[in-house]
Each structure stands twice: as structure tokens, then as C-alpha cells.
Motif scaffolding. Structure first.
Motif, PDB file in Angstrom:
ATOM      1  N   TRP A 104       0.852  -1.184   0.000  1.00 18.32           N
ATOM      2  CA  TRP A 104       0.000   0.000   0.000  1.00 18.32           C
ATOM      3  C   TRP A 104       0.893   1.241   0.000  1.00 18.32           C
ATOM      4  O   TRP A 104       2.120   1.153   0.131  1.00 18.32           O
ATOM      5  N   TYR A 105       0.258   2.392  -0.147  1.00 20.28           N
ATOM      6  CA  TYR A 105       1.002   3.651  -0.228  1.00 20.28           C
ATOM      7  C   TYR A 105       0.853   4.402   1.085  1.00 20.28           C
ATOM      8  O   TYR A 105      -0.257   4.619   1.580  1.00 20.28           O
ATOM      9  N   SER A 106       1.988   4.786   1.665  1.00 23.80           N
ATOM     10  CA  SER A 106       1.981   5.576   2.895  1.00 23.80           C
ATOM     11  C   SER A 106       2.066   7.051   2.541  1.00 23.80           C
ATOM     12  O   SER A 106       3.089   7.517   2.028  1.00 23.80           O
ATOM     13  N   ARG A 107       0.990   7.776   2.798  1.00 23.23           N
ATOM     14  CA  ARG A 107       0.986   9.210   2.501  1.00 23.23           C
ATOM     15  C   ARG A 107       1.891   9.983   3.466  1.00 23.23           C
ATOM     16  O   ARG A 107       2.389  11.041   3.135  1.00 23.23           O
ATOM     17  N   LEU A 108       2.078   9.427   4.668  1.00 25.34           N
ATOM     18  CA  LEU A 108       2.902  10.107   5.656  1.00 25.34           C
ATOM     19  C   LEU A 108       4.370  10.130   5.239  1.00 25.34           C
ATOM     20  O   LEU A 108       5.057  11.155   5.361  1.00 25.34           O
ATOM     21  N   ASN A 389      -5.308  15.759 -15.722  1.00 30.52           N
ATOM     22  CA  ASN A 389      -4.507  16.902 -16.197  1.00 30.52           C
ATOM     23  C   ASN A 389      -5.357  17.861 -17.019  1.00 30.52           C
ATOM     24  O   ASN A 389      -5.199  19.095 -16.936  1.00 30.52           O
ATOM     25  N   ALA A 390      -6.263  17.307 -17.805  1.00 27.35           N
ATOM     26  CA  ALA A 390      -7.137  18.155 -18.625  1.00 27.35           C
ATOM     27  C   ALA A 390      -8.122  18.936 -17.766  1.00 27.35           C
ATOM     28  O   ALA A 390      -8.471  20.080 -18.088  1.00 27.35           O
ATOM     29  N   ILE A 391      -8.559  18.346 -16.663  1.00 26.94           N
ATOM     30  CA  ILE A 391      -9.539  18.994 -15.789  1.00 26.94           C
ATOM     31  C   ILE A 391      -8.886  19.990 -14.839  1.00 26.94           C
ATOM     32  O   ILE A 391      -9.341  21.134 -14.684  1.00 26.94           O
ATOM     33  N   TYR A 392      -7.786  19.569 -14.196  1.00 28.27           N
ATOM     34  CA  TYR A 392      -7.212  20.366 -13.106  1.00 28.27           C
ATOM     35  C   TYR A 392      -5.862  21.007 -13.440  1.00 28.27           C
ATOM     36  O   TYR A 392      -5.307  21.748 -12.625  1.00 28.27           O
ATOM     37  N   GLY A 393      -5.318  20.720 -14.605  1.00 27.93           N
ATOM     38  CA  GLY A 393      -3.989  21.215 -14.928  1.00 27.93           C
ATOM     39  C   GLY A 393      -2.950  20.123 -14.696  1.00 27.93           C
ATOM     40  O   GLY A 393      -3.187  19.133 -14.015  1.00 27.93           O
ATOM     41  N   ARG A 394      -1.764  20.355 -15.237  1.00 26.51           N
ATOM     42  CA  ARG A 394      -0.730  19.330 -15.163  1.00 26.51           C
ATOM     43  C   ARG A 394      -0.266  19.125 -13.732  1.00 26.51           C
ATOM     44  O   ARG A 394      -0.057  20.077 -12.979  1.00 26.51           O
ATOM     45  N   GLY A 395      -0.084  17.864 -13.363  1.00 23.27           N
ATOM     46  CA  GLY A 395       0.374  17.517 -12.025  1.00 23.27           C
ATOM     47  C   GLY A 395       0.309  16.014 -11.814  1.00 23.27           C
ATOM     48  O   GLY A 395      -0.356  15.300 -12.562  1.00 23.27           O
ATOM     49  N   LEU A 412      -1.175  17.677  -3.271  1.00 22.34           N
ATOM     50  CA  LEU A 412      -1.428  18.483  -4.465  1.00 22.34           C
ATOM     51  C   LEU A 412      -2.877  18.945  -4.515  1.00 22.34           C
ATOM     52  O   LEU A 412      -3.157  20.096  -4.882  1.00 22.34           O
ATOM     53  N   ILE A 413      -3.780  18.084  -4.137  1.00 29.17           N
ATOM     54  CA  ILE A 413      -5.200  18.447  -4.125  1.00 29.17           C
ATOM     55  C   ILE A 413      -5.459  19.567  -3.125  1.00 29.17           C
ATOM     56  O   ILE A 413      -6.184  20.539  -3.406  1.00 29.17           O
ATOM     57  N   GLU A 414      -4.832  19.458  -1.949  1.00 24.73           N
ATOM     58  CA  GLU A 414      -5.000  20.491  -0.921  1.00 24.73           C
ATOM     59  C   GLU A 414      -4.366  21.808  -1.369  1.00 24.73           C
ATOM     60  O   GLU A 414      -4.965  22.887  -1.208  1.00 24.73           O
ATOM     61  N   ASP A 415      -3.155  21.739  -1.931  1.00 23.92           N
ATOM     62  CA  ASP A 415      -2.465  22.954  -2.392  1.00 23.92           C
ATOM     63  C   ASP A 415      -3.227  23.638  -3.525  1.00 23.92           C
ATOM     64  O   ASP A 415      -3.118  24.862  -3.714  1.00 23.92           O
ATOM     65  N   SER A 416      -4.005  22.866  -4.268  1.00 27.60           N
ATOM     66  CA  SER A 416      -4.773  23.419  -5.394  1.00 27.60           C
ATOM     67  C   SER A 416      -6.158  23.893  -4.959  1.00 27.60           C
ATOM     68  O   SER A 416      -6.981  24.269  -5.807  1.00 27.60           O
ATOM     69  N   SER A 419     -11.544  20.131  -3.545  1.00 21.83           N
ATOM     70  CA  SER A 419     -12.209  19.232  -2.613  1.00 21.83           C
ATOM     71  C   SER A 419     -11.773  17.797  -2.901  1.00 21.83           C
ATOM     72  O   SER A 419     -11.900  17.322  -4.044  1.00 21.83           O
ATOM     73  N   LEU A 420     -11.268  17.110  -1.892  1.00 22.12           N
ATOM     74  CA  LEU A 420     -10.854  15.717  -2.073  1.00 22.12           C
ATOM     75  C   LEU A 420     -12.043  14.856  -2.495  1.00 22.12           C
ATOM     76  O   LEU A 420     -11.908  13.983  -3.367  1.00 22.12           O
ATOM     77  N   GLU A 421     -13.197  15.117  -1.914  1.00 24.60           N
ATOM     78  CA  GLU A 421     -14.379  14.345  -2.274  1.00 24.60           C
ATOM     79  C   GLU A 421     -14.754  14.552  -3.740  1.00 24.60           C
ATOM     80  O   GLU A 421     -15.139  13.610  -4.430  1.00 24.60           O
ATOM     81  N   GLU A 422     -14.627  15.785  -4.202  1.00 26.28           N
ATOM     82  CA  GLU A 422     -14.957  16.067  -5.599  1.00 26.28           C
ATOM     83  C   GLU A 422     -14.011  15.316  -6.539  1.00 26.28           C
ATOM     84  O   GLU A 422     -14.429  14.739  -7.558  1.00 26.28           O
ATOM     85  N   VAL A 423     -12.713  15.302  -6.216  1.00 22.67           N
ATOM     86  CA  VAL A 423     -11.744  14.605  -7.065  1.00 22.67           C
ATOM     87  C   VAL A 423     -12.021  13.101  -7.037  1.00 22.67           C
ATOM     88  O   VAL A 423     -11.960  12.428  -8.073  1.00 22.67           O
ATOM     89  N   GLN A 424     -12.320  12.564  -5.851  1.00 20.80           N
ATOM     90  CA  GLN A 424     -12.660  11.140  -5.763  1.00 20.80           C
ATOM     91  C   GLN A 424     -13.881  10.819  -6.622  1.00 20.80           C
ATOM     92  O   GLN A 424     -13.918   9.789  -7.309  1.00 20.80           O
ATOM     93  N   ASP A 425     -14.873  11.707  -6.613  1.00 23.25           N
ATOM     94  CA  ASP A 425     -16.071  11.501  -7.436  1.00 23.25           C
ATOM     95  C   ASP A 425     -15.716  11.463  -8.927  1.00 23.25           C
ATOM     96  O   ASP A 425     -16.200  10.597  -9.670  1.00 23.25           O
ATOM     97  N   ARG A 426     -14.886  12.400  -9.352  1.00 18.55           N
ATOM     98  CA  ARG A 426     -14.503  12.446 -10.762  1.00 18.55           C
ATOM     99  C   ARG A 426     -13.749  11.173 -11.173  1.00 18.55           C
ATOM    100  O   ARG A 426     -13.967  10.611 -12.243  1.00 18.55           O
ATOM    101  N   VAL A 427     -12.844  10.748 -10.304  1.00 16.83           N
ATOM    102  CA  VAL A 427     -12.061   9.548 -10.599  1.00 16.83           C
ATOM    103  C   VAL A 427     -12.977   8.330 -10.700  1.00 16.83           C
ATOM    104  O   VAL A 427     -12.864   7.517 -11.631  1.00 16.83           O
ATOM    105  N   ALA A 428     -13.916   8.204  -9.755  1.00 17.43           N
ATOM    106  CA  ALA A 428     -14.835   7.065  -9.761  1.00 17.43           C
ATOM    107  C   ALA A 428     -15.695   7.066 -11.019  1.00 17.43           C
ATOM    108  O   ALA A 428     -15.890   6.022 -11.655  1.00 17.43           O
ATOM    109  N   ARG A 429     -16.203   8.232 -11.402  1.00 21.06           N
ATOM    110  CA  ARG A 429     -17.052   8.314 -12.600  1.00 21.06           C
ATOM    111  C   ARG A 429     -16.262   7.976 -13.863  1.00 21.06           C
ATOM    112  O   ARG A 429     -16.775   7.344 -14.782  1.00 21.06           O
TER     113      ARG A 429
END
Length: 548
Positions: A104-108, A389-395, A412-416, A419-429
Motif C-alpha cells: 500500500w502507499y503511505s501518505r505520511l 490533467n485536462a480537468i485540473y492542470g498538469r500535475g 497536491l489536491i490540498e495545495d490546489s 475538494s478531495l471528495e470532488e476529485v474522488q467523485d470524478r475519478v470514480a465516474r
């Protein structure tokens, strides 16, 4: 006449009470030894399809004279090996014990984490880095831990498996010892988590050089090849084989040669004799550690892993797979015979299951017009990155993908200011539109809801907030993860939930259990037999029909 009858009755009564005649066959209140057997990737179907070819002393003996649970299924989605072993050992699901997958990925720390790797440790008895493992990430006590604590640590718990994840997770936090195979040398090793040096009996076992004896053999079919009618043709298009060879016989000495006078010992792990090697060490452990000889209950886990390694080269219904199971049947028959001679089967409780079941090759299913396919995650995640990248810019919006889990870049989501929930929704869709993906569930949905049944419940049972991805995918039945690029540890995830589960020995009833149970029910059931506490966050249930 009366005197003769009285004499016969007296002899009968003496026979009943005499410990030398039949008292030794009466099971004690609690078993002296628990033997946990896991067979990596074993589909339940192997038990029934290969039935007529099995001997009478292994799988058949356990299934016909013990308790055979015909509908044992994992109730969580991501049945990676580590998740399966942790769930069997602790009696609960990944949402509780925290082992969500092998990686798994450790964000910390911004690192990819292995479920058992512990770099603060050192290898004992093997090559550098092959023994730096511990159960540090398992956030639950195991059945073995409960046994050790309750007995004031008089009970012994030992794990043996070619795979370190099986040995480490099944033996528990308080294990007396755990041993796995160094693939570079094919010798049995451990880590400094357990001890400072290998016991003398392990060193003596390694010195016998069974590894070389096994790899000097020619692997030929146990039966005439014409009798393997339950399998596909020996030469079929679904296999890559050993160095391109896909038909019997296999000259293991030639195949394992590195061309420089040395030997690739890792080949042993993909042959039936890898299982035999494991069984022999387990027998040595039982004898030398005197397991089952004390007033308390001991436990040993024996993990047979050659079946999973073999699947990297041969299909799930290959002649090689069937022959491996027929030979494993002989190994299990030998183990049962040894346990009966050494301890008496009335003193031994055995269970046999698998940490997951290997899925059938989608190419094979497709040829029979069964809906199936490969979900190529590399291509899919690449498309997802382009979309973000097309929706939020390169990153670098996606930081990691593994085992149907997408990890997003929270920083990156926080610095931009997104909303984390909004990005999760877009990814899921977006992901649910890709071929082979039936469902995509966002982490925030799992955190805010409680699902009691169906696919969403299985996904939730795999979700552990601290370690799981932001979006978890559910693939259409018949589809498996695959990549046509590279050949690394993240290249494939192809496991199914239906596994065998058999209990045998001690007071176990001769019974067939048709209704659904889970391998997470094993630990609570045995804890009930031992009259000790279940592991603290166990979610499994006691299987009532098991014991007289």
C-alpha cells in the motif's frame, strides 16, 4: 455358562478403562496441537475435480472423515495473500486488522509499504534483505497470540512457509519462531524479530542439502499423462513455462543451471518439491520443538506455496498444476500419518484452507464464450492521469495504484484548493466507464456509510482508512488485473474468494457443511474449543457443527 459370560464382560470393562488399549484414543478436553495448513491459491474446485486421482490418505481422508465446509468464501474484496493470511490468523477482515493488501502507499512517508517488511531488523541465516520481516503492520492479535497470552506463554506458536508473509502473519506477534525460504540459497531463515541465531535443528536441516537433491530430479508426471483428463492438454497456449518449456518432462538440473556452474535455487519454489521441502521442515519442527508434548496447546502453521509460484508460468487447469496437487496430496498423507504416529490424531486438530483462490485465465474463458477479460491497469491509470490533467492542470494527481486501489495526491489536491471528495467523485465516474470495471467506490462514501450486503459490503470490508486507496474498483466477474508492460511485483492481481475449508482430527464431527462460512470463522471457532478469548476484534463466527 454364566462364568464365561462374566469373564467376557470383565474383559470388556477392562478394555474400556485400560489406557494401553483404548484410553489413548479418547480425545482430551482440548487438543494438544493445532496444525494450520494453507495452500496458496487453491480453488475449491480442485478438491472435487481431482477427487478420483487423489490417494485415500490425504485430501480425501480429511474431507470424508472430517468437517468439509463446501461454501467457504472470503467476505472482503481484495484477497491478496497477506490480507488472506492475516484474516485467517486474526478471525477478522482487513477493515479491522489493517493488512489491506501485500503493498500500500503511505501518505505520511510518501513510500510504498510492504505488508511485513521491517527494515529495522536483520536477516538471520540468509542473504541480505531476505529476512527483514515482522508482523508490525498487523493491527490485531491472532489466535496464536491469544493462546500464548492465556497460557502464560507456555504454548508455542511456529510458522513455516516458503513465503515469509504466510509464516510471519499466521504465527502472530508473539511467535516462538517463524521460518521461510531464502530464494537465493533455498535455505530456511528467519529474522532478528524472533531470535538472534537459528536453532541447531534448523541449521542441521539446512546442512542436509535437500535443495540440491530436489533440483537434480526430472519432473515427470506422477501418473501416465493420459490419465490427466481433468486438465487441459499438456501443450496449450495459456502457458509461458520454465524458460519457454511447457511440456513434460522437466530436467530441473538443466533448467535451474545458471550456465556458470551455479544454480537458480528459486526454481525449487515453483516445483512440487518446494511443498515437500516445507512439509519436511514442519515435521522437524514438531519433533525438535516437542510440539504437542506439553500440558498446554501448541500451534504450527504450514504454508504450501509452490501452487502460487507455479501459477506464474502455467494455467490454473494445466497438467503441471494437477500433478502438483497430486504430489501435495501425498505430502499431506505423509504429514497425517506422522502426526498420528507421533501424537495420536485424537490429540491433534487440523484445519486446511487457502488464503485465496487463483482465478481462471480470461483467455481460456473467452474461448468458451464466457464473459471475461483483462483490466490493463497501466493503460487505464495513464488515461486517468491525462483526464485529470485536462480537468485540473498538469500535475501528479495519482501517486500509486495497486490491487484495484487508486491513491490520489492529497498534498497536491490540498495545495490546489480542491475538494478531495470532488476529485474522488470524478475519478470514480471516469474509471467506471472503462471496460471490465463494474463499480468504483470513493473512500469518503465508505467512511460515511455502512453496507450490510453485496459488493459494496465486500469493498467496505477491505477498506482501512489509514492504508486504503481513495477509490476502490470492483472488476466485472471473469475479469482480472493485468498489464502488458513490465513484469514486476505489481503486474498482476488475480484472485477469487471461494476456497476449501476442512477441519480434521481431535473431536471434529464427520459432517458436510453446505451453507456459507468464511475463513475468518476459523479463529473464533478454535478459540471456542480452547475456551479462551477470541482475538480482540474478531468478526467471524463459531461454526457450531464442527464438534461433537
Amino acid at each position: 455358562m454364566m462364568k464365561s459370560i462374566q469373564s467376557i464382560l470383565l474383559l470388556f470393562i477392562l478394555a474400556l478403562v485400560s489406557p494401553g488399549v483404548s484410553g489413548q484414543k479418547i480425545p482430551p478436553q482440548k487438543p494438544k496441537l493445532i496444525v494450520a495448513i494453507t495452500i496458496s491459491g487453491m480453488q475449491y474446485d480442485y478438491l472435487s475435480v481431482y477427487w478420483d486421482k487423489f490417494s485415500g490418505g490425504g485430501f480425501k481422508k480429511m474431507a470424508t472423515t472430517g468437517a468439509n465446509c463446501k461454501n467457504a468464501r472470503y467476505n472482503f474484496l481484495i484477497t491478496d495473500p497477506s490480507a488472506g493470511f492475516a484474516s485467517i490468523a486474526s478471525g477478522t477482515r482487513p477493515s479491522e486488522h489493517g493488512i489491506v493488501s501485500d503493498y500500500w502507499y503511505s501518505r505520511l512517508t510518501n513510500e510504498i509499504v510492504n505488508s511485513i517488511e521491517d527494515l529495522e531488523l536483520t536477516t538471520i541465516g540468509g542473504s541480505y534483505g531476505s529476512g527483514t520481516y515482522s508482523p508490525w503492520a498487523l493491527h490485531s492479535r491472532t489466535l496464536a497470540d491469544e493462546m500464548r497470552v492465556t497460557s502464560q506463554f507456555e504454548s508455542r506458536s511456529i510458522g513455516i512457509s516458503m513465503d515469509p508473509d504466510a509464516a510471519v502473519l499466521m504465527a502472530g506477534h508473539t511467535a516462538s519462531g517463524a521460518y521461510w525460504l531464502d530464494p537465493e540459497r533455498a535455505s530456511w531463515i528467519t529474522s532478528s524479530y524472533y531470535m538472534d541465531s537459528l536453532p541447531d535443528w534448523v541449521n542441521e536441516f539446512n546442512d542436509k542439502n535437500y535443495r540440491d537433491l530436489y533440483l537434480e530430479r526430472s519432473w515427470e508426471t506422477l501418473l501416465p499423462i493420459s490419465e490427466y483428463g481433468e486438465s487441459m492438454l499438456d501443450n496449450n497456449p495459456y502457458e509461458t513455462g520454465f524458460n519457454g518449456q511447457i511440456t513434460f518432462p522437466y530436467d530441473l538440473a538443466r533448467i535451474s543451471s545458471d550456465g556458470k556452474g551455479g544454480r537458480d535455487y528459486s526454481l525449487l519454489m515453483t516445483t512440487p518439491w518446494g511443498n515437500t521441502y516445507t512439509k519436511d521442515l514442519a515435521i522437524a519442527a514438531i519433533v525438535n520443538e516437542e510440539l504437542g508434548k506439553r500440558e498446554v496447546t501448541d500451534m504450527i502453521h504450514i504454508g504450501f506455496n509452490a501452487t502460487r509460484y507455479l501459477a506464474n508460468y502455467y494455467s490454473t487447469w494445466s497438467v503441471e498444476t494437477q500433478d502438483t496437487y497430486l504430489r501435495l496430496d501425498q505430502d499431506i498423507a505423509h504429514l497425517l500419518e506422522f502426526l498420528d504416529d507421533q501424537l495420536g490424531m485424537e490429540n491433534v486438530l487440523i484445519y486446511l484452507t487457502a488464503e485465496n483462490a487463483l482465478a481462471v485465465d480470461p483467455n481460456y474463458l473467452a474461448e468458451t464464450r464466457i464473459p471475461s477479460g483483462f483490466f490493463n491497469y497501466r493503460t487505464s491509470i495513464s488515461l486517468l492521469k491525462s483526464y485529470l490533467n485536462a480537468i485540473y492542470g498538469r500535475g501528479e494527481w495519482v501517486t500509486f495504484y495497486y490491487a484495484q486501489q487508486i491513491y490520489l495526491n492529497h498534498q497536491l489536491i490540498e495545495d490546489s484548493n480542491l475538494s478531495l471528495e470532488e476529485v474522488q467523485d470524478r475519478v470514480a465516474r471516469f474509471m467506471v466507464q472503462i471496460n471490465g470495471v463494474s463499480n468504483a467506490l470513493q473512500a469518503y462514501v465508505l467512511q460515511q456509510n455502512y453496507f450490510t450486503d453485496g459488493v459494496l459490503n465486500r469493498i467496505q470490508n477491505s477498506y482501512y482508512q489509514k492504508r486504503s486507496g481513495d477509490v476502490i474498483l470492483y472488476l466485472t466477474p471473469g475479469w482480472v488485473e493485468h498489464s502488458n508492460v513490465g513484469n514486476d511485483i505489481y503486474a498482476e492481481f488475480r484472485y477469487a474468494p471461494h476456497v476449501p475449508l476442512i477441519f480434521y482430527g481431535w473431536k471434529i464431527n464427520r459432517v458436510t457443511i453446505p451453507y456459507r462460512v468464511s475463513p475468518t470463522d476459523i479463529a473464533p471457532s478454535i478459540a471456542s474449543f480452547l475456551e479462551i478469548s477470541m482475538p480482540d476484534n474478531a468478526t467471524g463466527s463459531v461454526i457450531q457443527e464442527l464438534v461433537k
